[in-house]
Design an enzyme around this catalytic site. Sequence first.
Site, short mmCIF file in Angstrom:
data_model
loop_
_atom_site.label_atom_id
_atom_site.label_comp_id
_atom_site.label_asym_id
_atom_site.label_seq_id
_atom_site.Cartn_x
_atom_site.Cartn_y
_atom_site.Cartn_z
N TYR A 96 -11.54 -9.16 -7.10
CA TYR A 96 -10.70 -9.01 -8.29
C TYR A 96 -11.10 -9.98 -9.40
CZ TYR A 96 -7.92 -6.16 -5.19
OH TYR A 96 -7.52 -5.18 -4.33
N ARG B 277 -2.00 -2.03 -7.21
CA ARG B 277 -2.27 -3.21 -6.37
C ARG B 277 -3.37 -4.05 -6.99
NH1 ARG B 277 -1.84 -4.08 -0.88
NH2 ARG B 277 -4.11 -4.12 -0.65
N LYS C 236 -3.02 -0.53 7.80
CA LYS C 236 -4.45 -0.82 7.82
C LYS C 236 -4.80 -1.91 8.82
CE LYS C 236 -8.38 -1.50 4.71
NZ LYS C 236 -8.80 -1.62 3.29
N ARG D 186 0.84 -1.19 0.00
CA ARG D 186 0.00 0.00 0.00
C ARG D 186 0.88 1.25 0.00
NH1 ARG D 186 -2.76 -3.46 3.63
NH2 ARG D 186 -4.90 -3.93 2.97
N HIS E 79 -3.11 2.87 -5.76
CA HIS E 79 -3.83 1.67 -5.33
C HIS E 79 -4.25 0.82 -6.53
CE1 HIS E 79 -5.01 0.05 -1.48
NE2 HIS E 79 -6.12 -0.40 -2.00
N HIS F 87 -4.86 -8.57 3.09
CA HIS F 87 -6.29 -8.54 3.35
C HIS F 87 -6.60 -9.39 4.58
CE1 HIS F 87 -7.34 -7.51 -1.12
NE2 HIS F 87 -6.94 -6.46 -0.42
#
Length: 326
Positions: free
Chosen positions: A302, A270, A193, A168, A267, A293
Amino acid sequence: MLEDYAVHGAVLRRYNRSVSKLDGVGAETVARFQEHLRSAGRSASTVRTYGTLAGEFVAFTGTRGGLGCCDATMIGAFVATLTGYQFKTVEQKLCAVRSFLRFASAAGLVDGACLEVVPSARSARQAWIPSVWDPGEVARIVEAIDRVNPCGKRDYAIILLITRLGLRGVDIKRLEFADFDWPGNRLFVTQAKTGHRVQLPLMKDVGWAVIDYIRHGRPDCDCPQVFVRHTAPIGPFSDQDHLHQILVKHARAAHVPVSEKRRHGMHSLRHSLATRLMESGTPVEQIADILGHQSVESTGVYLKSSLGLLAKCALDPDAPANGVSR
């Protein structure tokens, strides 16, 4: 703007109101709210974001008599200013306002009834389609970076860290020299995060790009962060800097179209990495670990960004339906 006001009862033109621009009671109230969030165990990113959004709301109430005059009409007018934002953004802003009003009500700063009139806006987690770059576009952007000048060396290393390791932007900005294990070819990242500290393999091209920047591009600076701004005052990137301008700059240099209809921030790189891994058959659990995640449900989105993967999910309308009566 006058026409918008006549229709909605509020000015829809949006301004960037940071908490630092508040003064007096407003700034103190937001600071108390942030301290309340910290004591409740909220993450640093949540405290920062909710504090900023609460500051926007407090600034808005300041134009209508102050926080003490907050009522259903004022909240409705604030909600009207959110017209045009993406649904997810509206959800986040309203969640922050609801959290702030809950705190303000408990502190006796507003009537508790105000909390009940804040509308709900829940977006489905799987409703959006990630913005991705074609692998050829990513290669052209990387190739177009001028690696002779110091800024180019920095930007090249940053973009490789995202396209190869899926970091990130906020984690890249916080990378310190101590996070690199050069003998072991490893990189340790404490994800902003999730708060988890993960270990990633330091690929050869990524490692040499970082070394090239440190040795020949990084300005003299005492801060522990590896990547810094190259304009005075020299120092680490701010939390509000999403490095968006870096990607756009090199995309234009590579003559890669940058459309206003899709997101094209860091982002999105990613997203592109996750899509390529999924297309190559990488298990979704491994992709979730790579991207940091907390749930594989976040990674499954995705699937929508690849037409090839979607085609595999499609049913043949001409195939016989076994066990289904006509």
